[in-house]
Design a protein around this motif. Structure first.
Motif, mmCIF file in Angstrom:
data_model
loop_
_atom_site.group_PDB
_atom_site.id
_atom_site.type_symbol
_atom_site.label_atom_id
_atom_site.label_comp_id
_atom_site.label_asym_id
_atom_site.label_seq_id
_atom_site.Cartn_x
_atom_site.Cartn_y
_atom_site.Cartn_z
ATOM 1 N N GLN A 1 10.984 80.067 11.990
ATOM 2 C CA GLN A 1 11.979 81.100 12.305
ATOM 3 C C GLN A 1 13.315 80.447 12.660
ATOM 4 O O GLN A 1 14.381 80.930 12.264
ATOM 5 C CB GLN A 1 11.476 81.968 13.459
ATOM 6 C CG GLN A 1 10.337 82.909 13.059
ATOM 7 C CD GLN A 1 9.784 83.673 14.246
ATOM 8 O OE1 GLN A 1 9.605 83.103 15.335
ATOM 9 N NE2 GLN A 1 9.493 84.957 14.062
ATOM 10 N N LEU A 2 13.250 79.338 13.389
ATOM 11 C CA LEU A 2 14.478 78.618 13.752
ATOM 12 C C LEU A 2 15.140 78.018 12.515
ATOM 13 O O LEU A 2 16.367 78.069 12.369
ATOM 14 C CB LEU A 2 14.149 77.520 14.765
ATOM 15 C CG LEU A 2 13.617 77.988 16.121
ATOM 16 C CD1 LEU A 2 13.207 76.798 16.984
ATOM 17 C CD2 LEU A 2 14.674 78.835 16.843
ATOM 18 N N ILE A 3 14.317 77.431 11.608
ATOM 19 C CA ILE A 3 14.861 76.870 10.369
ATOM 20 C C ILE A 3 15.495 77.975 9.527
ATOM 21 O O ILE A 3 16.584 77.803 8.950
ATOM 22 C CB ILE A 3 13.755 76.148 9.577
ATOM 23 C CG1 ILE A 3 13.237 74.944 10.359
ATOM 24 C CG2 ILE A 3 14.269 75.699 8.209
ATOM 25 C CD1 ILE A 3 12.016 74.280 9.734
ATOM 26 N N ALA A 4 14.804 79.116 9.449
ATOM 27 C CA ALA A 4 15.325 80.243 8.677
ATOM 28 C C ALA A 4 16.660 80.721 9.253
ATOM 29 O O ALA A 4 17.597 81.041 8.496
ATOM 30 C CB ALA A 4 14.315 81.383 8.678
ATOM 31 N N LYS A 5 16.752 80.752 10.568
ATOM 32 C CA LYS A 5 18.000 81.183 11.213
ATOM 33 C C LYS A 5 19.127 80.220 10.888
ATOM 34 O O LYS A 5 20.264 80.637 10.610
ATOM 35 C CB LYS A 5 17.779 81.268 12.722
ATOM 36 C CG LYS A 5 18.971 81.853 13.474
ATOM 37 C CD LYS A 5 18.644 82.004 14.951
ATOM 38 C CE LYS A 5 19.843 82.618 15.692
ATOM 39 N NZ LYS A 5 19.552 82.758 17.141
ATOM 40 N N ALA A 6 18.817 78.906 10.895
ATOM 41 C CA ALA A 6 19.832 77.905 10.575
ATOM 42 C C ALA A 6 20.275 78.017 9.120
ATOM 43 O O ALA A 6 21.439 77.744 8.789
ATOM 44 C CB ALA A 6 19.294 76.510 10.859
ATOM 45 N N LEU B 1 18.601 82.865 6.819
ATOM 46 C CA LEU B 1 17.555 83.666 6.167
ATOM 47 C C LEU B 1 17.062 84.726 7.138
ATOM 48 O O LEU B 1 17.173 84.580 8.357
ATOM 49 C CB LEU B 1 16.382 82.774 5.736
ATOM 50 C CG LEU B 1 16.673 81.545 4.879
ATOM 51 C CD1 LEU B 1 15.388 80.771 4.626
ATOM 52 C CD2 LEU B 1 17.312 81.955 3.561
ATOM 53 N N TYR B 2 16.500 85.790 6.583
ATOM 54 C CA TYR B 2 15.878 86.818 7.412
ATOM 55 C C TYR B 2 14.375 86.534 7.466
ATOM 56 O O TYR B 2 13.695 86.552 6.434
ATOM 57 C CB TYR B 2 16.137 88.209 6.832
ATOM 58 C CG TYR B 2 17.599 88.579 6.783
ATOM 59 C CD1 TYR B 2 18.279 89.018 7.925
ATOM 60 C CD2 TYR B 2 18.300 88.477 5.586
ATOM 61 C CE1 TYR B 2 19.630 89.347 7.870
ATOM 62 C CE2 TYR B 2 19.651 88.804 5.520
ATOM 63 C CZ TYR B 2 20.306 89.227 6.665
ATOM 64 O OH TYR B 2 21.628 89.542 6.618
ATOM 65 N N PHE B 3 13.868 86.272 8.648
ATOM 66 C CA PHE B 3 12.439 85.929 8.823
ATOM 67 C C PHE B 3 11.788 87.028 9.661
ATOM 68 O O PHE B 3 12.201 87.283 10.799
ATOM 69 C CB PHE B 3 12.289 84.576 9.529
ATOM 70 C CG PHE B 3 10.890 84.018 9.503
ATOM 71 C CD1 PHE B 3 10.556 82.957 8.671
ATOM 72 C CD2 PHE B 3 9.883 84.562 10.304
ATOM 73 C CE1 PHE B 3 9.267 82.429 8.651
ATOM 74 C CE2 PHE B 3 8.596 84.054 10.288
ATOM 75 C CZ PHE B 3 8.286 82.990 9.454
ATOM 76 N N SER B 4 10.769 87.689 9.111
ATOM 77 C CA SER B 4 10.085 88.759 9.855
ATOM 78 C C SER B 4 8.589 88.481 9.912
ATOM 79 O O SER B 4 7.984 88.023 8.946
ATOM 80 C CB SER B 4 10.333 90.115 9.195
ATOM 81 O OG SER B 4 9.806 90.147 7.885
ATOM 82 N N LEU B 5 8.010 88.757 11.082
ATOM 83 C CA LEU B 5 6.571 88.575 11.308
ATOM 84 C C LEU B 5 5.974 89.924 11.667
ATOM 85 O O LEU B 5 6.396 90.566 12.642
ATOM 86 C CB LEU B 5 6.340 87.564 12.432
ATOM 87 C CG LEU B 5 4.897 87.391 12.920
ATOM 88 C CD1 LEU B 5 3.994 86.914 11.792
ATOM 89 C CD2 LEU B 5 4.838 86.419 14.099
ATOM 90 N N LEU C 1 4.482 78.178 4.936
ATOM 91 C CA LEU C 1 5.734 78.637 5.550
ATOM 92 C C LEU C 1 6.883 77.677 5.254
ATOM 93 O O LEU C 1 8.014 78.091 5.005
ATOM 94 C CB LEU C 1 5.544 78.793 7.055
ATOM 95 C CG LEU C 1 4.638 79.949 7.491
ATOM 96 C CD1 LEU C 1 4.305 79.834 8.965
ATOM 97 C CD2 LEU C 1 5.297 81.292 7.192
ATOM 98 N N SER C 2 6.582 76.371 5.269
ATOM 99 C CA SER C 2 7.608 75.379 4.958
ATOM 100 C C SER C 2 8.126 75.565 3.538
ATOM 101 O O SER C 2 9.350 75.520 3.292
ATOM 102 C CB SER C 2 7.031 73.970 5.137
ATOM 103 O OG SER C 2 7.967 72.987 4.753
#
Length: 371
Positions: free
Chosen positions: A243-248, A251-255, A278-279
């Motif tokens: 989620q942190l990588i996606a934010k950087a 990207l929109y990351f939803s769980l 996920l990676s």
């Protein structure tokens, strides 16, 4: 007698015993019957001695005349009874012998007939149980042999691919160093070239570490490390770094955890599977697009909006060091081991999966079935 068949032995033993009993009975009858008559008449006391002797001689004479026919008849009866008894005794043993010969040829349909509850019936039942156990053991050994063979083949293929993959950066590094020594063109600027060499050695070091970690994967994973846990409790922690990588990467990351998901498997290896999926999802999703993780009671889906992989190439993405054409660069496409690790560990944990393009939008969907 030692080399004779069982039927012959039983027949001879039985006939000899019955014939011996018959002879003894006739001898006793021949000698004792007149004496018993004399003793009886003397005991009654009303007969003349001469009459008693004549009576005894008559009885003896009658027995002598009847003895050959009686002996012959008893012998024939003994012969018939011996044949019937021998056949009855040897038939089930012969059947067991014939069945064990089939078992020796590994005929899986061979079974001893169990008609009685006596010792022979118990023997036949024990032979059947022993053969069933033997077949089961052989089948398990063949399965283990097949697994070991597949594991060895996978390791050989992996090492070949690893050697080929390492060859490229090593060749590039060697070429740069040779040109630096010769002082050709841009390679005269040694400071710049040394930085490039250091970057390549860093890539090689990272690749070697990944290769060593992957080579330690247990292709014949045992179930002794399995444990029971609820994936819905640990999934947020697994997703947190991505989620942190996606934010950087914007990207929109939803769980989306829809239900509890109790499962009995290797927690460590399942987390490794999900981490690699996920990676990949985060790595191959462009800025402004979405990565979605959905967990239900029996499966987990990881969807990412990206350029779909052509279906004819899907089977190759699980090969070691394979990267799609649009991500051949290691900086963008990773080291090509992620999905290979996912495939290997999924097989080890006996979990099935599917990886295919999404139907309603552009992207890929990885589904791991947990039951």
């Amino acid at each position: 007698m030692k080399n004779q068949k069982l039927f012959s032995k039983i027949f001879l033993y039985t006939f000899m015993v019955m014939f011996f009993v018959t002879v003894i009975a006739h001898v006793c009858l021949y000698f004792l019957a007149p004496q018993m008559t004399l003793s009886t008449n003397s005991f009654l006391g009303g007969a003349i001695i001469e009459s008693d002797i004549n009576t005894g001689l008559l009885i003896k004479s009658a027995i002598s005349k009847a003895l050959p026919m009686s002996l012959l008849g008893c012998t024939i009866i003994s012969l018939i009874c011996s044949l019937i008894f021998s056949k009855a005794m040897s038939k089930p043993i012969k059947q067991i012998s014939e069945t064990t010969e089939k078992m020796e040829q590994m005929d899986k349909t061979a079974r001893c007939t169990v008609d009685t509850n006596d010792e022979i019936g118990v023997l036949a039942s024990n032979v059947n149980m022993l053969y069933s156990s033997l077949l089961s053991t052989i089948e398990n050994l063949e399965e283990e042999k097949q697994k070991v063979s597949e594991a060895e083949k996978s390791k050989i293929d992996f090492l070949r691919a690893a050697s080929h993959e390492l060859k490229t950066p090593v060749t590039a590094l060697n070429a740069i160093l040779e040109n630096m020594i010769l002082g050709v063109g841009k390679y005269k600027d040694r400071d710049t070239c040394l930085l490039e060499c250091k970057e390549i050695t860093g890539q090689i070091s990272f690749m070697i570490k990944e290769i060593l970690d992957t080579s330690r994967l247990d292709f014949t994973q045992e179930k002794k490390n399995f444990e029971s846990f609820d994936l819905s409790d640990s999934l947020p922690l697994i997703c947190e770094p991505y989620q942190l990588i996606a934010k950087a990467k914007k990207l929109y990351f939803s769980l989306d955890i829809q239900e509890k998901c109790p499962i009995h498997t290797s927690k460590k290896n399942l987390e490794k599977i999900l981490s690699n999926v996920l990676s990949n999802a985060v790595s191959y999703t462009n800025p402004g697009h979405r990565v979605t993780v959905v967990l239900t009671a029996d499966q987990i889906e990881v969807r990412n909006e990206c350029v779909p992989i052509p279906r004819e190439k899907l089977h190759r993405v699980f090969e070691p060091f394979y990267r799609p054409d649009f991500a051949r660069d290691r900086k963008d496409g990773g080291n090509g081991l992620g999905l290979y690790i996912v495939d290997t560990l999924s097989k080890a944990l006996e979990l099935s999966y599917k990886f295919e393009p999404m139907e309603n939008q552009s992207g890929m969907c990885f589904t791991l079935f947990l039951s």
